[in-house]
Design a protein around this motif. Structure first.
Motif, PDB file in Angstrom:
ATOM      1  N   GLY A  68      45.739  43.727  40.506  1.00  0.00           N
ATOM      2  CA  GLY A  68      45.312  42.362  40.184  1.00  0.00           C
ATOM      3  C   GLY A  68      45.749  41.435  41.287  1.00  0.00           C
ATOM      4  O   GLY A  68      46.521  41.816  42.170  1.00  0.00           O
ATOM      5  N   PRO A  69      45.245  40.220  41.298  1.00  0.00           N
ATOM      6  CA  PRO A  69      45.489  39.303  42.405  1.00  0.00           C
ATOM      7  C   PRO A  69      46.921  38.792  42.405  1.00  0.00           C
ATOM      8  O   PRO A  69      47.607  38.854  41.401  1.00  0.00           O
ATOM      9  CB  PRO A  69      44.516  38.165  42.129  1.00  0.00           C
TER      10      PRO A  69
ATOM     11  N   THR B  37      47.654  32.815  44.030  1.00  0.00           N
ATOM     12  CA  THR B  37      46.447  32.583  44.812  1.00  0.00           C
ATOM     13  C   THR B  37      45.748  31.272  44.522  1.00  0.00           C
ATOM     14  O   THR B  37      45.590  30.436  45.390  1.00  0.00           O
ATOM     15  CB  THR B  37      45.437  33.722  44.601  1.00  0.00           C
TER      16      THR B  37
ATOM     17  N   ASP C 136      36.082  23.666  39.066  1.00  0.00           N
ATOM     18  CA  ASP C 136      37.271  24.373  38.623  1.00  0.00           C
ATOM     19  C   ASP C 136      36.917  25.833  38.377  1.00  0.00           C
ATOM     20  O   ASP C 136      35.761  26.200  38.279  1.00  0.00           O
ATOM     21  CB  ASP C 136      37.778  23.734  37.335  1.00  0.00           C
ATOM     22  N   LYS C 137      37.944  26.646  38.294  1.00  0.00           N
ATOM     23  CA  LYS C 137      37.735  28.053  37.979  1.00  0.00           C
ATOM     24  C   LYS C 137      36.706  28.152  36.868  1.00  0.00           C
ATOM     25  O   LYS C 137      36.876  27.544  35.826  1.00  0.00           O
ATOM     26  CB  LYS C 137      39.035  28.681  37.462  1.00  0.00           C
ATOM     27  N   PRO C 138      35.689  28.897  37.074  1.00  0.00           N
ATOM     28  CA  PRO C 138      34.602  28.884  36.106  1.00  0.00           C
ATOM     29  C   PRO C 138      35.027  29.353  34.731  1.00  0.00           C
ATOM     30  O   PRO C 138      34.487  28.915  33.743  1.00  0.00           O
ATOM     31  CB  PRO C 138      33.574  29.836  36.711  1.00  0.00           C
ATOM     32  N   THR C 139      35.964  30.255  34.668  1.00  0.00           N
ATOM     33  CA  THR C 139      36.314  30.752  33.346  1.00  0.00           C
ATOM     34  C   THR C 139      37.781  30.503  33.055  1.00  0.00           C
ATOM     35  O   THR C 139      38.403  31.214  32.328  1.00  0.00           O
ATOM     36  CB  THR C 139      36.055  32.253  33.238  1.00  0.00           C
TER      37      THR C 139
ATOM     38  N   ALA D 206      33.747  40.643  31.668  1.00  0.00           N
ATOM     39  CA  ALA D 206      35.038  40.055  32.010  1.00  0.00           C
ATOM     40  C   ALA D 206      34.781  38.789  32.807  1.00  0.00           C
ATOM     41  O   ALA D 206      33.795  38.685  33.518  1.00  0.00           O
ATOM     42  CB  ALA D 206      35.842  41.035  32.838  1.00  0.00           C
ATOM     43  N   PRO D 207      35.669  37.844  32.698  1.00  0.00           N
ATOM     44  CA  PRO D 207      35.514  36.619  33.471  1.00  0.00           C
ATOM     45  C   PRO D 207      35.541  36.920  34.959  1.00  0.00           C
ATOM     46  O   PRO D 207      36.064  37.936  35.393  1.00  0.00           O
ATOM     47  CB  PRO D 207      36.725  35.797  33.069  1.00  0.00           C
ATOM     48  N   ALA D 208      34.950  36.020  35.726  1.00  0.00           N
ATOM     49  CA  ALA D 208      34.762  36.295  37.137  1.00  0.00           C
ATOM     50  C   ALA D 208      36.050  36.204  37.935  1.00  0.00           C
ATOM     51  O   ALA D 208      36.479  37.166  38.534  1.00  0.00           O
ATOM     52  CB  ALA D 208      33.749  35.313  37.694  1.00  0.00           C
ATOM     53  N   LEU D 209      36.683  35.076  37.901  1.00  0.00           N
ATOM     54  CA  LEU D 209      37.796  34.835  38.807  1.00  0.00           C
ATOM     55  C   LEU D 209      38.798  33.901  38.207  1.00  0.00           C
ATOM     56  O   LEU D 209      38.382  32.984  37.534  1.00  0.00           O
ATOM     57  CB  LEU D 209      37.264  34.139  40.055  1.00  0.00           C
TER      58      LEU D 209
ATOM     59  N   THR E 146      41.274  37.304  37.908  1.00  0.00           N
ATOM     60  CA  THR E 146      41.475  38.194  36.783  1.00  0.00           C
ATOM     61  C   THR E 146      42.425  37.526  35.802  1.00  0.00           C
ATOM     62  O   THR E 146      43.482  37.084  36.208  1.00  0.00           O
ATOM     63  CB  THR E 146      42.095  39.507  37.257  1.00  0.00           C
TER      64      THR E 146
ATOM     65  N   ALA F  39      28.363  29.709  35.695  1.00  0.00           N
ATOM     66  CA  ALA F  39      29.732  29.918  36.149  1.00  0.00           C
ATOM     67  C   ALA F  39      30.005  29.322  37.528  1.00  0.00           C
ATOM     68  O   ALA F  39      31.142  29.084  37.878  1.00  0.00           O
ATOM     69  CB  ALA F  39      30.036  31.414  36.162  1.00  0.00           C
TER      70      ALA F  39
ATOM     71  N   ASP G 278      30.013  37.531  38.871  1.00  0.00           N
ATOM     72  CA  ASP G 278      30.416  37.861  40.231  1.00  0.00           C
ATOM     73  C   ASP G 278      29.239  38.394  41.046  1.00  0.00           C
ATOM     74  O   ASP G 278      29.125  38.127  42.246  1.00  0.00           O
ATOM     75  CB  ASP G 278      31.552  38.891  40.203  1.00  0.00           C
TER      76      ASP G 278
ATOM     77  N   ARG H  44      37.849  30.812  47.234  1.00  0.00           N
ATOM     78  CA  ARG H  44      38.402  31.589  46.121  1.00  0.00           C
ATOM     79  C   ARG H  44      38.751  33.018  46.497  1.00  0.00           C
ATOM     80  O   ARG H  44      39.680  33.595  45.970  1.00  0.00           O
ATOM     81  CB  ARG H  44      37.409  31.644  44.968  1.00  0.00           C
TER      82      ARG H  44
ATOM     83  N   GLU I 104      36.545  39.632  43.193  1.00  0.00           N
ATOM     84  CA  GLU I 104      37.775  39.273  43.906  1.00  0.00           C
ATOM     85  C   GLU I 104      38.534  40.544  44.289  1.00  0.00           C
ATOM     86  O   GLU I 104      39.039  40.687  45.404  1.00  0.00           O
ATOM     87  CB  GLU I 104      38.606  38.364  42.990  1.00  0.00           C
TER      88      GLU I 104
ATOM     89  N   ARG J 260      39.275  42.185  48.005  1.00  0.00           N
ATOM     90  CA  ARG J 260      40.655  42.489  48.367  1.00  0.00           C
ATOM     91  C   ARG J 260      40.794  43.929  48.858  1.00  0.00           C
ATOM     92  O   ARG J 260      41.501  44.213  49.831  1.00  0.00           O
ATOM     93  CB  ARG J 260      41.529  42.271  47.134  1.00  0.00           C
TER      94      ARG J 260
END
Lengths: 994, 265
Positions: free
Chosen positions: A45-46, A50, A62-65, A231-234, A236, B23, B52, B73, B124, B128
């Protein structure tokens, strides 16, 4: 050796590879440290920091999700007030909130803010679908009350169900296959009802079914899969600890993103999914529940070709298994044509068919009990008649008649009151209809409730309907006095929810069965409803007549539960008529009749009310506390609920307040507040009541700032629930004014008093006692501001109005005289003051007697004037007489003595007998010491004591120290106690200079 | 066949487009372009990171708003991932430059490589891992240094056994290798992630679809098996006294992680 590409490595980490592919990747990882490092990187995971480090490019991106910002407790969202955050999921946040219109707690799903090209259209679709769900009304689907947007975000307000999810329910304890099937049939009915309304769930799984307090299955989260199936995009999101199986509920309402185990094969191939997709998911869930293993092995997609057999032997019958397997067909065409068809087969229990025969026999035996409900059987569809039945009692034409009647009274409040009444009664009607339908269906549609329970619950509902009828009847004949009470009365109808407390209904002693007795029972119930409405509409005397008649009838019938209910209402009527001894007797008998008739809830209610009438009204704390212990025992027996507990705590607060024990009082009120906020919501009138009680304590404890904010809250609630012109609002305005006066001085209170006066003149009229007394209060305010002319205007107005309203031979007239006398005293017109007090006393002695508290108070005030007028000897005799009388009545340590002792001390000082003065002042201080009174009240006593001590010449340092304490207290009380502070300062200055 | 009248049948690809385009504010991609991009990469099967994919498609088509999102991002997290591995700044810079070229520049007759992203995992993470691959290549070109095995196997404080361990060093290494080879592929895979890549138990658990607790159990079981089999193998190879062997094994076990790390690398 070729390395797998990043897509494949990621798919491995996300477990999106088939078994053989995953093995191939693992074999490669065994050889290739670079790819191992990549997998390690992907799994990790990130980095935590970040996104935080990245500056915002522009607003709105803003973070989309990002987890939608959750509004905090107390935030107003549309008409809802947020109570708590319940959970969060892919779709947004779930809050618990209070809905003032429905007066109940709701679950509020707040969809995360959407932005960008497709946002509008997506929202429209969600909205349409949610509206369709909201139109759906089914006992096994969570009711959606309201759908819309607030602050640009889509929301859904739905029923708040407290209970486990189906998954948790299955884990709680081992369930038999019959129990499992029973619950699934209910959930299946919910799905079928949705399908009939053109709705597809698309995410049916054990986490989207709740089991409510009545043990019913309730399906929730229709259509929300639109928002959360990836799952949400960004970035994680923080992933919760996953319990072993891969379908783990994050929260009860927000489910884990993507639980592929329940998805039908057609969804995996990206084909559109119809109702039969829900059927497949339903059967996966059911298979798992019955056999404790998923039908298909884990995978992306699961292995639909091979069914996994249960590991252990199972007692699930083969016919159940057959039904479930058909629903699990890979091709939708091979499944059942509809959920209804599947449920029909699930209902074909060969064993059950035998028992149902029995049920029919039982129903014949129970017919006598159903004699009052013939229409139930006459109707072709058994449970559709709720609105028709209710319409005879509350309907648009009747509402119009009531409105016309109320407006015809010409009362200034009529319009706004009627709006509140209409709102409350239509809520009540809706609750009744829902209760009726649910009760009926439990027997006739779901076949889960015996006929005798149906009859009892219907009788309960009938009596609720009758109460509504009686109230509407009274409202149709409204007069100005009734208008004042109407808003509250419409809130105080006996709750419909009582009728679903099956356990307590069943525990009641059985009703008489012979038809003549039943007719009389109905008659008595009608009288009881009338007495109740008369109580709530303020016609106490009439109500009492009605209650007395009902009591006789109930006793003649020998039906104890009803007798208990009548006694309880009778007690309230007596209390309202200030006949508290009689109220005590009625409630005591109500407790007994309730216990005898196994009406535990009523016994509890009456015992709780006894706490307050004995402990507060009749000032017998010891017995009041005994009653509280009794009430607690009953609560244990009934099963404690927050509402009863809240009432008891509030009453205990009152008892301790009455005794001047402020810290204990505060503690009980605070508990009551917490309980009521939880069970009734922060916007309920009873919650406002605790708020004002608390505020009074805080005022007495010398924290008017706290009190002011509490009163502000209470005021807002009352204005919303009762209308801004309601007399209760005026009461709270005055209390608020008092708190402001303590905080900022008398000037601050004037405008509140004047507002309240205008309200009272408008709603109660000029000659209402509350209006008259407010003139006196305003007069006293002006006295404090040394605006004696204005003060006199108000006091004289009060006197004139009292004479008009009550005549001159009346205790109230005496009080008005007393107010004027006190004004003379303040102005230093001692002769006039004494004359006024003597007139007052003559009247009071004649009308109230010598022992009466008001009489004694007047004597005390007169004694003070005598002292100031230089007649200290006479004053001493008088104040000692008052003191002796009080002591004879209530002992040597009661708080009521404090004022007399202070006056006594001052008189002794005047007579140059400082030692006697010291003794008196010390006694007063000793009495208030344990009571936690405000620092300024204590400071007054301290200063008196300081003066006495100084005069004795023996402990002058102690005197100065006391004066210091008093000065500090007065000074920190600010403007309100400026004068006192100055007096102490001057006194000290004169004595500390050498 | 059961199809209720007027039922608004959910269209997965339609929903996917709406959700994905919601999104990314400002990124406007034609509906059909996205749909064909999506369908070419497996469509809307569950678990697909549709949002994504939308961004990747838009970046590959060079939409400025999408590129801005990419810069803001995705690149910083990639850079941090490298920094976290204590790579030298010049290596990181070089890798980041190559990353931009690699992913965003159109190739001859083909779209930029970012278009290859197929949505089976967050974008993402994908970016990476590509960055890490580039950095590792860069490093390999600069040659890696070996870790001497002796250090790992000879805990300094146990001087009395030093000679013994030194004597049997070849056997010990062989025993561990045999024991490792006897383990299952998957066990080796997660042991390696744990011991060599230092990935957290929870993260490894997620890769294998189990909870943290279960993964901890699995790791412990794998290590116990490894120790046991190493022990057995040593017993077979060495003809030393049992007590001597036990002492050796005990000491050895404390260094086992290091040895295994080395062998698993």
């Amino acid at each position: 050796m070729d390395c797998p590409d990043e897509n494949t490595l990621l798919a491995y980490c996300e477990r999106a590879l088939g078994h053989s592919q995953a093995q191939a990747v693992e074999a490669h990882l065994d050889q290739c440290s670079a790819c191992l490092a990549l997998v390690g990187e992907a799994a990790r995971g990130p980095a935590q920091t970040t996104v935080v480090d990245v500056p915002e490019a522009k607003p709105g991106t803003d973070k989309p999700t990002a987890p939608a910002s959750a509004p905090g407790r107390g935030t107003q969202l549309g008409r809802y007030v947020v109570l708590d955050r319940v959970g969060a999921g892919g779709m947004g946040v779930v809050l618990s909130a209070y809905d003032p219109r429905l007066d109940r707690r709701v679950a509020l799903k707040l969809v995360r803010a959407l932005d960008g090209a497709g946002a509008r259209e997506l929202e429209q679709r969600l909205l349409r679908e949610a509206q369709a769900v909201a139109r759906l009304s089914h006992p096994h689907v969570i009711t959606v009350f309201d759908v819309g947007t607030v602050d640009g975000r889509l929301f859904m307000a739905m029923e708040f169900v407290e209970g486990p999810t189906l998954r948790q329910w299955l884990k709680e304890t081992p369930r038999t296959w019959r129990q499992v099937l029973h619950l699934f049939k209910q959930a299946g009915q919910g799905l079928a009802a949705a399908h009939a309304a053109q709705l597809i769930h698309r995410d049916f799984k054990p986490d989207n079914v709740l089991v409510d307090a009545q043990g019913r299955a309730r399906v929730t989260d229709f259509g929300l899969a639109r928002l959360q199936d990836t799952a949400p995009a960004l970035p994680t999101p923080p992933r919760a600890n996953l319990p072993d199986d891969d379908a783990a509920p994050l929260t009860r309402t927000g489910s884990l993103v993507g639980t592929p185990a329940y998805m039908p094969p057609e969804q995996w191939s990206g084909e559109p999914m119809d109702a039969r997709g829900d059927q497949f998911s339903f059967c996966v869930t059911l298979y798992e529940a019955l056999f404790r293993i998923r039908p298909f092995a884990k995978g992306h997609p699961p292995d639909f070709q091979h069914l996994q057999s249960p590991a252990h032997d199972t007692d699930v019958p083969a016919w159940v298994r057959r039904v479930v397997l058909r629903g699990l067909s890979v091709s939708p065409a091979d499944r059942y044509a509809s959920m209804d068809a599947l449920l029909e087969d699930l209902g074909k229990d060969p064993a059950r068919r035998r028992t149902r025969l029995w049920a029919t026999v039982g129903a014949v035996a129970g017919l006598a009990a159903l004699a009052t409900l013939p229409r139930l059987f006459a109707e072709p569809a058994p449970c559709t008649g709720a609105s028709a039945r209710l319409a005879s009692v509350w309907s648009a034409p009747r509402e119009a008649r009531v409105r016309a009647a109320m407006l015809a009274t010409g009362a200034s409040l009529a319009g706004s009151t009627m709006d509140a009444v209409a709102r409350h009664l239509s809520d009540y009607a809706r609750a009744w209809e829902a209760g009726y339908t649910e009760t009926c269906e439990a027997t006739h549609v779901r076949h889960e409730q015996p006929e005798n329970v149906l009859a009892l619950r219907m009788a309960c509902l009938d009596s609720r309907r009758q109460s509504l009828d009686v109230l509407a009847d009274a409202l149709e004949r409204a007069d100005a006095a009734l208008v004042q009470k109407a808003a509250e009365a419409s809130l105080r109808l006996p709750p419909v929810s009582d009728c679903s407390r099956v356990e307590s209904i069943l525990s009641l002693a059985p009703e008489p069965q012979d038809p003549a007795a039943r007719a009389r029972l109905e008659q008595t119930r009608l009288r009881l409803s009338r007495a109740q409405v008369l109580l709530e509409t303020g016609r106490y005397a009439q109500g009492r007549t009605e209650a007395t008649a009902a009591l006789e009838e109930a006793r003649a019938l020998g039906y104890r539960p009803l007798e208990a209910e009548v006694l309880h209402v009778a007690g309230w009527l007596e209390h309202r008529l200030a006949r508290n001894e009689e109220a005590e007797r009625s409630w005591t008998e109500a407790v007994r009749a309730g216990l005898a008739g196994r009406h535990d809830r009523l016994a509890l209610r009456a015992a709780t009310d006894l706490v307050f009438v004995i402990g507060y009204e009749l000032e017998d704390m010891k017995r009041g506390l005994e009653q509280a212990a009794q009430a607690r025992a009953l609560m244990e027996r009934v099963g404690s609920d927050d509402e009863s507990a809240g009432r008891l705590e509030n009453n205990l607060g009152l008892v301790y307040f009455g005794e001047g024990q402020l810290p204990q009082s505060l503690e009980h009120y605070q508990r009551a507040l917490v309980l009521r906020e939880r069970v009734l919501g922060p916007e309920h009138l009873d919650t406002a009541k605790v708020l004002t009680n608390l505020a009074l304590v805080r005022t007495r404890q010398g924290s008017p700032a706290d009190a002011v904010s509490l009163y502000d809250r209470a005021l807002a609630i009352q204005r919303r629930q009762l209308g801004a012109g309601h007399p209760l609002v005026a009461n709270t305005l005055i209390l608020l004014g008092d708190a402001r006066r303590l905080l900022e001085g008398p000037e601050a209170a004037v405008s509140f008093y004047e507002q309240a006066l205008a309200l009272r003149e408008g709603t109660l009229g000029d000659t209402h006692l509350d209006t008259i007394r407010l003139h006196n209060d305003l007069g006293r305010l002006h006295e404090q501001l040394e605006r004696f002319d204005s003060a006199r205007v108000h006091h004289e107005k009060a006197l004139a109005l009292t004479a008009r309203a009550f005549g001159e031979e009346h205790a109230e007239y005496a009080r008005s005289l007393q107010a004027l006398a006190s004004l003379e005293d303040r102005q230093g017109h001692f002769v006039a003051a004494l004359k006024g007090y003597e007139r007052t006393l003559a009247l009071q002695t004649r009308l109230l007697g010598e022992k009466d508290a008001s009489t004694l108070r007047t004597r005390e005030e007169r004694a003070a004037v005598l002292r100031k007028a230089g007649r200290a000897r006479e004053a001493l005799v008088e104040v000692q007489a008052v003191l002796a009388r009080k002591e004879a009545d209530g002992g040597p340590r009661q708080p009521r003595l404090v004022t007399s002792l202070v006056e006594l001390a001052r008189t002794w000082l005047e007579l140059k007998q400082p030692e006697n003065a010291r003794v008196a002042a010390q006694r007063a201080l000793d009495i208030i010491q344990p009571l936690g009174w405000s620092p300024t009240r204590r400071a007054e006593l301290q200063f008196t004591l300081a003066q006495a001590l100084w005069a004795t010449k023996s402990s002058r340092p102690q005197a100065l120290a006391l004066a210091d304490e008093a000065l500090a207290a007065f000074t920190s009380a600010g403007k309100a106690k400026q004068a006192q502070a100055r007096e102490v300062a001057l006194w000290k200055q004169a004595r500390s200079s050498p | 066949m059961y199809t209720p009248r007027d039922m608004d049948l959910p269209r997965p690809d339609e929903d996917a487009y709406l959700r994905a385009s919601s999104a990314w504010p400002g990124v406007e991609l034609n509906r059909d372009v996205f749909r064909s991009h999506l369908n070419a990469r497996g469509g809307t099967t569950p678990g697909r990171h549709v949002e994504d994919l939308y961004l990747a498609c838009a970046c590959a088509r060079g939409l400025p708003a999408a590129l801005a999102h990419f810069e803001r991002r995705l690149l910083p997290t990639a850079r941090q991932a490298l920094t976290r591995r204590h790579m030298a700044p010049d290596v990181v810079d070089e890798a980041m430059q190559r990353l931009r070229e690699r992913l965003l520049l159109p190739r001859e007759g083909a779209p930029p490589r970012l278009a290859e992203y197929d949505g089976r995992g967050p974008l993402e993470t994908w970016v990476r891992t590509v960055a890490l691959r580039l950095a590792l290549t860069e490093l390999r070109e600069r040659a890696a240094r070996p870790i001497p095995l002796e250090e790992a196997l000879l805990p300094v404080q146990d001087a009395s056994f030093a000679a013994l361990k030194h004597r049997h060093h070849a056997d010990i290494e062989a025993a561990i290798a045999v024991a490792l080879a006897s383990m299952e592929l998957r066990e080796r895979a997660f042991l390696r992630l744990h011991l060599v890549e230092n990935v957290g138990v929870e993260d490894i658990g997620r890769v294998h679809g189990v909870s943290r607790a279960t993964m901890t159990r699995w790791l412990k079981a794998a290590r116990d098996t490894l120790a046991e089999r190493t022990h057995a193998e040593l017993r077979r190879r060495l003809k030393v006294e049992d007590s001597e062997l036990d002492s050796l094994a005990r000491t050895l076990l404390s260094g086992l992680d290091l040895s295994v790390r080395h062998l698993l690398r």
